[in-house]
Design a protein around this motif. Structure first.
Motif, short mmCIF file in Angstrom:
data_model
loop_
_atom_site.label_atom_id
_atom_site.label_comp_id
_atom_site.label_asym_id
_atom_site.label_seq_id
_atom_site.Cartn_x
_atom_site.Cartn_y
_atom_site.Cartn_z
N ALA A 72 0.88 -1.30 0.08
CA ALA A 72 -0.07 -0.05 0.15
C ALA A 72 0.82 1.17 -0.07
O ALA A 72 0.39 2.21 -0.54
CB ALA A 72 -0.83 -0.07 1.09
N ALA A 73 2.03 1.16 0.84
CA ALA A 73 2.85 2.43 0.95
C ALA A 73 3.50 2.62 -0.58
O ALA A 73 3.77 3.90 -1.02
CB ALA A 73 3.93 2.34 1.89
N GLU A 74 4.08 1.58 -1.17
CA GLU A 74 4.62 1.68 -2.48
C GLU A 74 3.59 2.58 -3.51
O GLU A 74 4.01 2.85 -4.53
CB GLU A 74 5.14 0.49 -3.05
CG GLU A 74 6.31 -0.16 -2.08
CD GLU A 74 6.81 -1.61 -2.24
OE1 GLU A 74 5.68 -2.29 -3.20
OE2 GLU A 74 7.58 -2.07 -2.16
N GLN A 75 2.18 2.04 -3.44
CA GLN A 75 1.19 2.27 -4.35
C GLN A 75 0.70 3.81 -3.82
O GLN A 75 -0.29 4.13 -4.77
CB GLN A 75 0.00 1.34 -4.48
CG GLN A 75 0.80 0.11 -5.01
CD GLN A 75 -0.32 -1.13 -4.76
OE1 GLN A 75 -1.35 -0.78 -4.30
NE2 GLN A 75 0.05 -2.38 -5.04
N GLY A 76 1.16 4.23 -2.78
CA GLY A 76 0.64 5.76 -2.58
C GLY A 76 -0.74 5.66 -1.72
O GLY A 76 -1.32 6.60 -1.90
N ARG A 77 -0.95 4.53 -1.21
CA ARG A 77 -2.47 4.40 -0.39
C ARG A 77 -2.23 4.52 0.96
O ARG A 77 -3.18 4.31 1.48
CB ARG A 77 -2.90 3.19 -0.95
CG ARG A 77 -3.48 2.83 -2.28
CD ARG A 77 -4.00 1.84 -2.66
NE ARG A 77 -3.25 0.57 -2.77
CZ ARG A 77 -3.26 -0.30 -1.84
NH1 ARG A 77 -4.44 -0.38 -0.83
NH2 ARG A 77 -2.69 -1.51 -1.95
N VAL A 78 -1.25 4.93 1.61
CA VAL A 78 -1.28 5.17 3.04
C VAL A 78 -1.01 6.51 3.25
O VAL A 78 -0.45 7.36 2.93
CB VAL A 78 0.13 4.27 3.65
CG1 VAL A 78 0.20 4.61 5.21
CG2 VAL A 78 0.21 2.70 3.24
N ALA A 161 -1.56 13.24 4.18
CA ALA A 161 -1.15 13.36 2.92
C ALA A 161 -0.99 11.88 2.28
O ALA A 161 -0.60 11.06 2.95
CB ALA A 161 -0.11 14.04 2.94
N LEU A 162 -1.41 11.60 1.00
CA LEU A 162 -0.99 10.46 0.36
C LEU A 162 0.32 10.96 -0.64
O LEU A 162 0.37 11.93 -1.30
CB LEU A 162 -1.95 10.06 -0.58
CG LEU A 162 -3.43 9.70 0.08
CD1 LEU A 162 -4.28 9.21 -0.72
CD2 LEU A 162 -3.07 8.25 0.90
N VAL A 163 1.46 10.24 -0.30
CA VAL A 163 2.54 10.23 -0.93
C VAL A 163 2.59 9.50 -2.24
O VAL A 163 2.60 8.08 -2.24
CB VAL A 163 3.69 9.69 -0.22
CG1 VAL A 163 5.18 9.90 -1.07
CG2 VAL A 163 3.88 10.39 1.21
N ARG A 164 2.36 10.16 -3.35
CA ARG A 164 2.29 9.44 -4.79
C ARG A 164 3.21 9.43 -5.55
O ARG A 164 4.53 10.17 -5.22
CB ARG A 164 1.04 10.28 -5.57
CG ARG A 164 -0.29 10.30 -4.82
CD ARG A 164 -0.94 9.09 -5.02
NE ARG A 164 -2.45 9.13 -4.56
CZ ARG A 164 -3.18 8.20 -4.43
NH1 ARG A 164 -2.83 6.92 -4.57
NH2 ARG A 164 -4.44 8.43 -4.26
N ASP A 165 3.43 8.70 -6.38
CA ASP A 165 4.41 8.79 -7.69
C ASP A 165 3.66 9.03 -8.96
O ASP A 165 3.24 8.26 -9.47
CB ASP A 165 5.20 7.05 -7.62
CG ASP A 165 6.23 7.29 -8.85
OD1 ASP A 165 6.36 8.32 -9.25
OD2 ASP A 165 6.62 6.12 -9.14
N PRO A 166 4.01 10.33 -9.18
CA PRO A 166 3.47 10.97 -10.41
C PRO A 166 3.87 10.10 -11.77
O PRO A 166 3.34 10.63 -12.94
CB PRO A 166 3.75 12.44 -10.35
CG PRO A 166 4.87 12.42 -9.65
CD PRO A 166 4.91 11.45 -8.56
N GLU A 167 5.02 9.48 -11.79
CA GLU A 167 5.49 8.74 -12.86
C GLU A 167 6.18 9.75 -13.73
O GLU A 167 7.40 9.41 -14.23
CB GLU A 167 4.62 7.82 -13.48
CG GLU A 167 3.74 6.91 -12.81
CD GLU A 167 2.78 6.12 -13.67
OE1 GLU A 167 2.26 5.09 -13.30
OE2 GLU A 167 2.44 6.50 -14.79
#
Length: 363
Positions: A72-78, A161-167
């Motif tokens: 979940a953390a890697e996918q930005g869902r935490v 906050a959700l930490v995202r990876d915008p790619e």
């Protein structure tokens, strides 16, 4: 010649005595016949408590929960509580140019009474003084900052906050636009503006591609209007004071006049006049637009022809950097070129330029 010794078999008493001595000598050495490493392993296993079935089930659940949390953390869902000072709000130029004071007051009141129910989205920065950059939730972050400044309460020091990876940067712009399209409709000028900025930042190859990707769900007619307003922002955005109040019909006429070669005349009209309202600003432009409509056959589309750029000054700096100032029909430009130009250098240069022009430090 030596005398041979006669060997006799031990008696039953002798065997019993030998066996007893062997037992006494090995009593303090369990598993004496086992190799040392095996004996150590056996002793360690005996020292560990034997888990019952319930404990083993709990350990299995804990392992599974840990795997799900990492995924979940890697996918930005935490959702994380991040310090508000660790977030840079303006790495991505915002598509929303006007914030209604009444709406902001309502948002602050809701957060003060019930907390922030929807987390913001950020992404990790590779460079800069802040650890994170804002992806979406500009109004929410601003509301929390204002509440902390007004109240000093510890609960407003952090924000969910959700930490995202915008790619890619394009993904960041798309996420921001998508949020505002859903939550509050953008004006055509705001849409055109963010498309131009996204292309200028390198997220897309051109403004046309930015419009196509950022507003792919829009109709063909709507994307055409956005492209027209992107022309207005490119050519007049630095002079327009009330761009958000520009009516759609007037904006389309203005874009047509710009495409017809009226950039210089329209810029001069804005530079020489003053406008306190959207209506007054259009009154400055309308005569020029009308004159261009009569004298020049308007182009159907595309970008206005760019005037030739004139080099004003050029300086070679240490480290393989060339600093050049240029001028064209739209104004002045500062250009950095050379192998020594890096994103970090550009960020420092922009910070120094901002300080020199305004005297303000970064938030």
């Amino acid at each position: 010649m030596a005398k041979r010794r006669k060997i006799t078999a031990p008696s039953a008493e002798d065997l019993s005595r030998i066996e007893e001595e062997f037992r006494r000598e090995t009593l303090h050495k369990p598993n004496a016949g086992i190799a040392p490493i095996s004996q150590v392993a056996a002793e360690s296993a005996q020292a560990q408590p034997v888990a019952d079935n319930e404990a083993r089930v709990q350990m299995a659940h804990d392992t599974a929960d840990a795997k799900r949390f990492r995924a979940a953390a890697e996918q930005g869902r935490v959702i994380e509580a991040l310090p508000i000072d660790s977030i840079q709000p303006d790495v991505l130029v915002r598509d929303r140019t006007v914030i209604d004071p009444e709406e902001m007051a309502e948002l602050k009141s809701s957060i003060a009474d019930h907390g922030l129910r929807l987390p913001i989205e950020v992404f990790t920065r590779r460079e800069g003084r802040r650890a994170y950059a804002l992806l979406s939730g500009f109004r929410r972050l601003r509301a929390i900052k204002e509440l902390h400044a007004e109240t000093g309460e510890d609960r407003f020091k952090t924000i969910p906050a959700l930490v995202r990876d915008p790619e890619a940067l394009g993904g960041g712009f798309a996420a921001m636009v998508e949020e505002n399209e859903i939550r509050a409709s953008l004006s055509h000028f705001e849409r055109g503006r963010i498309a131009v900025i996204a292309a200028q930042r390198g997220a897309f190859a051109s403004t046309e591609e930015a419009v196509a990707q950022l507003f792919k769900a829009a109709s063909k007619a709507k994307r055409s209007k956005i492209r027209s307003f992107s022309v207005i922002f490119e050519e007049l955005g630095d002079l327009l004071t009330h761009a958000e109040g520009l009516k759609e019909r007037d904006g389309l006429r203005l874009a047509t006049a710009l495409r017809a070669g009226g950039v210089a005349k329209l810029r001069r009209a804005l530079e020489e006049g003053q406008a306190a309202t959207p209506e007054a600003e259009w009154a400055l432009l309308a005569p020029v637009v009308a004159g261009l409509e009569k004298s020049v056959r308007p182009a159907k589309g595309g970008r206005p022809k760019k005037p030739a750029q004139e080099t004003v000054s050029e300086t070679a700096l240490p480290g393989g950097v060339t600093l050049r100032s240029e001028r064209d029909g739209a104004g002045y430009l500062i250009r950095l070129q050379g192998k020594g130009v890096t994103p970090a250098l550009l960020e420092r240069a922009m910070a120094h330029l901002q300080d020199a022009l305004t005297g303000d430090e970064e938030e």
